[in-house]
Write an enzyme that holds these catalytic residues in place. Structure first.
Site, PDB file in Angstrom:
ATOM      1  N   LYS A 207       0.791  -1.250   0.042  1.00 51.62           N
ATOM      2  CA  LYS A 207      -0.041   0.090   0.111  1.00 51.62           C
ATOM      3  C   LYS A 207       0.957   1.310   0.029  1.00 51.62           C
ATOM      4  O   LYS A 207       0.721   2.054  -0.970  1.00 51.62           O
ATOM      5  CB  LYS A 207      -0.953   0.026   1.182  1.00 51.62           C
ATOM      6  CG  LYS A 207      -1.822   1.032   1.194  1.00 51.62           C
ATOM      7  CD  LYS A 207      -2.858   1.194   2.543  1.00 51.62           C
ATOM      8  CE  LYS A 207      -3.413   2.369   2.695  1.00 51.62           C
ATOM      9  NZ  LYS A 207      -4.277   2.560   3.710  1.00 51.62           N
ATOM     10  N   GLU A 213      10.190  -4.848   4.727  1.00 55.73           N
ATOM     11  CA  GLU A 213      10.317  -6.047   4.201  1.00 55.73           C
ATOM     12  C   GLU A 213      10.013  -6.344   2.842  1.00 55.73           C
ATOM     13  O   GLU A 213      10.763  -7.076   2.207  1.00 55.73           O
ATOM     14  CB  GLU A 213       9.033  -7.161   4.929  1.00 55.73           C
ATOM     15  CG  GLU A 213       9.367  -7.372   6.642  1.00 55.73           C
ATOM     16  CD  GLU A 213       8.903  -6.338   7.264  1.00 55.73           C
ATOM     17  OE1 GLU A 213       8.558  -5.153   6.728  1.00 55.73           O
ATOM     18  OE2 GLU A 213       8.940  -6.556   8.601  1.00 55.73           O
ATOM     19  N   GLY A 279      -4.998  -1.552   5.137  1.00 56.39           N
ATOM     20  CA  GLY A 279      -4.008  -2.533   4.556  1.00 56.39           C
ATOM     21  C   GLY A 279      -4.718  -4.022   4.675  1.00 56.39           C
ATOM     22  O   GLY A 279      -5.014  -4.862   3.682  1.00 56.39           O
ATOM     23  N   ARG A 280      -5.495  -4.253   5.794  1.00 56.89           N
ATOM     24  CA  ARG A 280      -5.975  -5.677   6.230  1.00 56.89           C
ATOM     25  C   ARG A 280      -7.324  -5.668   5.696  1.00 56.89           C
ATOM     26  O   ARG A 280      -8.021  -6.587   5.971  1.00 56.89           O
ATOM     27  CB  ARG A 280      -6.003  -5.822   7.734  1.00 56.89           C
ATOM     28  CG  ARG A 280      -6.561  -4.528   8.522  1.00 56.89           C
ATOM     29  CD  ARG A 280      -6.182  -4.568  10.237  1.00 56.89           C
ATOM     30  NE  ARG A 280      -6.656  -3.578  11.078  1.00 56.89           N
ATOM     31  CZ  ARG A 280      -6.175  -2.097  10.966  1.00 56.89           C
ATOM     32  NH1 ARG A 280      -4.772  -2.202  10.012  1.00 56.89           N
ATOM     33  NH2 ARG A 280      -6.452  -1.183  11.693  1.00 56.89           N
ATOM     34  N   GLU A 365      -4.885  -6.351  14.757  1.00 58.41           N
ATOM     35  CA  GLU A 365      -4.568  -5.136  14.308  1.00 58.41           C
ATOM     36  C   GLU A 365      -5.525  -4.080  14.259  1.00 58.41           C
ATOM     37  O   GLU A 365      -5.287  -3.097  14.624  1.00 58.41           O
ATOM     38  CB  GLU A 365      -3.834  -5.151  13.042  1.00 58.41           C
ATOM     39  CG  GLU A 365      -2.804  -4.108  12.507  1.00 58.41           C
ATOM     40  CD  GLU A 365      -2.038  -4.201  11.185  1.00 58.41           C
ATOM     41  OE1 GLU A 365      -0.951  -4.892  11.471  1.00 58.41           O
ATOM     42  OE2 GLU A 365      -2.359  -3.830  10.454  1.00 58.41           O
ATOM     43  N   HIS A 396      -6.924 -32.916  17.117  1.00 57.18           N
ATOM     44  CA  HIS A 396      -5.825 -33.792  17.676  1.00 57.18           C
ATOM     45  C   HIS A 396      -4.812 -32.730  18.317  1.00 57.18           C
ATOM     46  O   HIS A 396      -3.646 -33.367  18.382  1.00 57.18           O
ATOM     47  CB  HIS A 396      -5.355 -34.729  16.500  1.00 57.18           C
ATOM     48  CG  HIS A 396      -6.440 -35.880  16.169  1.00 57.18           C
ATOM     49  ND1 HIS A 396      -6.788 -36.922  16.863  1.00 57.18           N
ATOM     50  CD2 HIS A 396      -7.261 -35.651  15.186  1.00 57.18           C
ATOM     51  CE1 HIS A 396      -7.747 -37.468  16.337  1.00 57.18           C
ATOM     52  NE2 HIS A 396      -8.141 -36.599  15.439  1.00 57.18           N
ATOM     53  N   LYS A 520       9.151  -1.150  14.329  1.00 56.27           N
ATOM     54  CA  LYS A 520       9.753  -0.787  12.936  1.00 56.27           C
ATOM     55  C   LYS A 520      10.773   0.042  13.215  1.00 56.27           C
ATOM     56  O   LYS A 520      12.022  -0.157  12.774  1.00 56.27           O
ATOM     57  CB  LYS A 520       8.548  -0.344  11.935  1.00 56.27           C
ATOM     58  CG  LYS A 520       7.706  -1.298  11.404  1.00 56.27           C
ATOM     59  CD  LYS A 520       7.055  -0.566  10.322  1.00 56.27           C
ATOM     60  CE  LYS A 520       5.724  -1.038   9.937  1.00 56.27           C
ATOM     61  NZ  LYS A 520       5.031  -0.295   8.986  1.00 56.27           N
TER      62      LYS A 520
HETATM   63  O1  LIG Z   1       1.088  -2.686   2.169  1.00 54.86           O
HETATM   64  P1  LIG Z   1       2.250  -2.155   3.003  1.00 54.86           P
HETATM   65  O2  LIG Z   1       1.951  -0.592   3.285  1.00 54.86           O
HETATM   66  O3  LIG Z   1       3.535  -2.425   2.487  1.00 54.86           O
HETATM   67  O4  LIG Z   1       1.997  -2.482   4.386  1.00 54.86           O
HETATM   68  C1  LIG Z   1       2.007  -3.886   4.865  1.00 54.86           C
HETATM   69  C2  LIG Z   1       1.080  -3.997   6.325  1.00 54.86           C
HETATM   70  O5  LIG Z   1       2.017  -3.152   7.313  1.00 54.86           O
HETATM   71  C3  LIG Z   1       1.066  -2.665   8.151  1.00 54.86           C
HETATM   72  O6  LIG Z   1       0.889  -1.343   7.935  1.00 54.86           O
HETATM   73  C4  LIG Z   1       1.588  -3.039   9.471  1.00 54.86           C
HETATM   74  O7  LIG Z   1       1.728  -4.218   9.904  1.00 54.86           O
HETATM   75  C5  LIG Z   1      -0.332  -3.297   7.937  1.00 54.86           C
HETATM   76  O8  LIG Z   1      -1.433  -2.728   8.116  1.00 54.86           O
HETATM   77  C6  LIG Z   1      -0.173  -3.631   6.515  1.00 54.86           C
HETATM   78  O9  LIG Z   1      -1.154  -4.463   5.898  1.00 54.86           O
END
Ligand SMILES: O=P(O)(O)OC[C@H]1O[C@](O)(CO)[C@@H](O)[C@@H]1O
Length: 557
Positions: A207, A213, A279-280, A365, A396, A520
């Protein structure tokens, strides 16, 4: 945005407190005294058939919960969400994931812009591009068709699409999809290990397009692609050929198209979305592109239609029959009055094996907060811990604790009538055997097994207590005809709205996520210390310094 109502100050809360005080869970008695109970507390929402009757629910509790919904103004705030008011207060944003599945004929103007037109413009672009990939018209840099798309994203840019891809495997008619999320370099290394770079395309989904990452994995994937193509002589080392390869093997999904370009991906190969999609809550946006490539336009349209059907149910159905509303309110009843800490989600559908992981981000979240949207402290407990595994595997593993432990764990059981694979073991329909477990578990949890019943089986007296099941473990059963794209969409939208309901009762902003920021920032501060910078290391506490020392001593480079 109005000041949140303190739920504990409402008349409904006082009634619920009183009801809880006099409430002795007795599901056996409740069913015995009311032959209509199952029918009265079972509701249909789109294709979902939802049985709430094995919950701690009676007419008085239901009425008080519905009253609570009114007193905290869920109807008004639900309308505010659907019409694009800035209910995400701390980020001053509209919350419009429901607009992502509005039919093209609808109109919704938010902040002066018809968002439905925007949504369908992007969808059409994705459908056309995905069709090129699926038909083989889109060729990699050496002229070969794409056989695998690899989504690189994390959080909402990963958990939603990977869950839906897994859930809809039987509908896959296009290239395979893989998903790289973790910055652990082993994730990327494993996922690309057996891929043919000439037939692989990466979708970088972020987003913000700033997530450490995702950008790190995207760079590693780019290096892998260019390195492999050079190794085989498919391209030379020139910038021009690298650019040509990236154009054919990388696309992006983001709200930040300028950053996409800065990364080196042609904005023409990017699919946008908007800051009013959290995002979620983004799986129904361009974030689903990898899934669209795999299952095609028609199936994706069915998926969106399923979500829209649940949105309409939530927006228009009277409170007493409104499934997301009632499920959200029941969760409040358990969390705040029975002090339940966690909530199990147990799909009897192997294809939903990532559903609990997906729900963990959606719910935790969203509702793991301790201040309200006006900055004041919450007045109640918030945020259940969601967890689960598909049945029967969970049976199980951890069901023992749900059945006979000391904790109250409300559980949602999910099953479908028709399996994708109707397989027999000799004469036995294996799906029926499977669903027998689904039916048996909710009955066992509700009604338990008395000492007399155990004795009647001839159990030695000293073993009897260990074999007694107290029962009165609340469950909700969700059934559907089959795990179709529409049903998967409905399940997702159901839980999105459950999450909303709980957030409103608690007065919190379910659409921000400031709590993930600190980790972060600290990781970036510590990075130099891990790389050997003594001064940076000295800034850390003694425990962290010692751990870094251990790492530096053991790491072989
Ligand atoms: O889509 P982005 O901006 O890479 O963010 C990834 C994720 O990191 C967060 O901002 C924090 O974990 C989430 O809300 C989001 O889904």
């Amino acid at each position: 945005m109005q000041t949140p109502v303190d739920p504990t100050s409402t008349a409904a809360w006082a009634e619920l407190t009183k009801l809880h005080g006099g409430f002795t869970p007795d599901l056996k008695g409740a069913f015995a005294s009311d032959p209509e109970r199952a029918a009265r507390f079972t509701f249909d929402a789109a294709d979902l058939h939802v049985d709430l009757s094995k919950n701690f629910l009676d007419d008085e509790v239901l009425a008080a919960l519905v009253k609570l919904a009114d007193e905290v103004n869920i109807p008004g705030l639900r309308e505010a969400m659907f019409t694009g008011e800035h209910i995400n207060v701390t980020e001053d944003r509209a919350v419009l994931h429901t607009a992502l599945r509005l039919p093209m004929a609808e109109e919704l103007t938010v902040d002066g812009q018809d968002v439905v037109a925007d949504v369908h413009e992007v969808l059409d672009k994705i459908y056309a591009w995905a069709e090129q990939i699926r038909s083989g018209e889109w060729k990699g840099v050496t002229g070969k068709p794409i056989t695998t798309v690899v989504n690189i994203g994390i959080g909402g840019s990963d958990l939603g699409p990977v869950m839906v891809y897994e859930a809809l495997k039987p509908y896959k008619t296009g290239p395979d999809a893989r998903f790289i999320s973790n910055i652990d370099p082993n994730d990327c290394a494993e996922k690309v290990a057996d891929l043919d770079p000439e037939q692989t395309l990466f979708i970088v989904a972020s987003k913000t397009f700033t997530t450490l990452e995702t950008l790190t994995n995207a760079r590693m994937a780019r290096d892998w692609l260019l390195g492999k193509l050079q190794e085989s002589g498919a391209i030379d080392g020139s910038d021009e050929q690298a650019k040509a390869a990236i154009a054919k093997h990388f696309v992006a999904v983001s709200t930040a198209l300028d950053k996409v370009e800065a990364f080196g991906i042609d904005p023409n190969n990017a699919f946008g979305f908007w800051n009013w999609v959290g995002g979620r809550y983004s799986v129904s946006s361009a974030v689903g592109t990898a899934v669209i490539v795999a299952i095609g336009k028609e199936n994706w349209q069915d998926f969106l239609a399923g979500m829209h059907a649940m949105d309409l149910h939530f927006r228009e159905t009277e409170a007493e029959r409104n499934v997301p509303l009632l499920m959200g309110l029941l969760n409040v009843w358990y969390t705040n009055f029975f002090k339940a800490e966690s909530h199990a989600v147990l799909p009897y559908a192997q294809y939903l094996h990532r559903f609990a992981a997906y729900l963990q981000q959606l719910t935790m979240e969203s509702n793991g907060k301790s201040v309200r949207w006006d900055g004041t402290p919450v007045t109640t407990g918030t945020g259940e811990i969601f967890w689960g595994e598909p049945g029967t595997n969970g049976q199980h593993a951890f069901y023992q604790l749900i059945h006979q432990g000391t904790k109250l764990i409300p559980a949602d059981f999910i099953a479908v009538a028709n399996p994708a694979h109707a397989t027999k073991d000799g004469e036995v329909d294996v799906h029926e055997l499977f669903l027998s477990n689904f039916f048996a578990q909710t009955a066992a949890l509700a009604f338990g097994k008395t000492a007399d019943e155990v004795r009647a089986e001839g159990t030695a007296e000293h073993i009897v207590p260990a074999r007694v099941f107290a029962g009165n473990k609340p469950t909700t059963s969700i059934m559907a005809p089959a795990l179709t794209p529409a049903v998967v969409g409905q399940l997702i939208a159901l839980y999105e709205h459950i999450t909303f309901v709980q957030g409103i009762v608690w007065g919190i902003d379910s659409f921000d996520q400031w709590g993930v920021e600190l980790g972060k920032q600290l990781a970036m501060k510590i990075a130099p210390a891990v790389q050997g910078d003594e001064e940076a290391k000295k800034q850390q506490d003694a425990s962290t310094q010692a751990l870094i020392d251990y790492y530096l001593a053991k790491r072989e480079k």
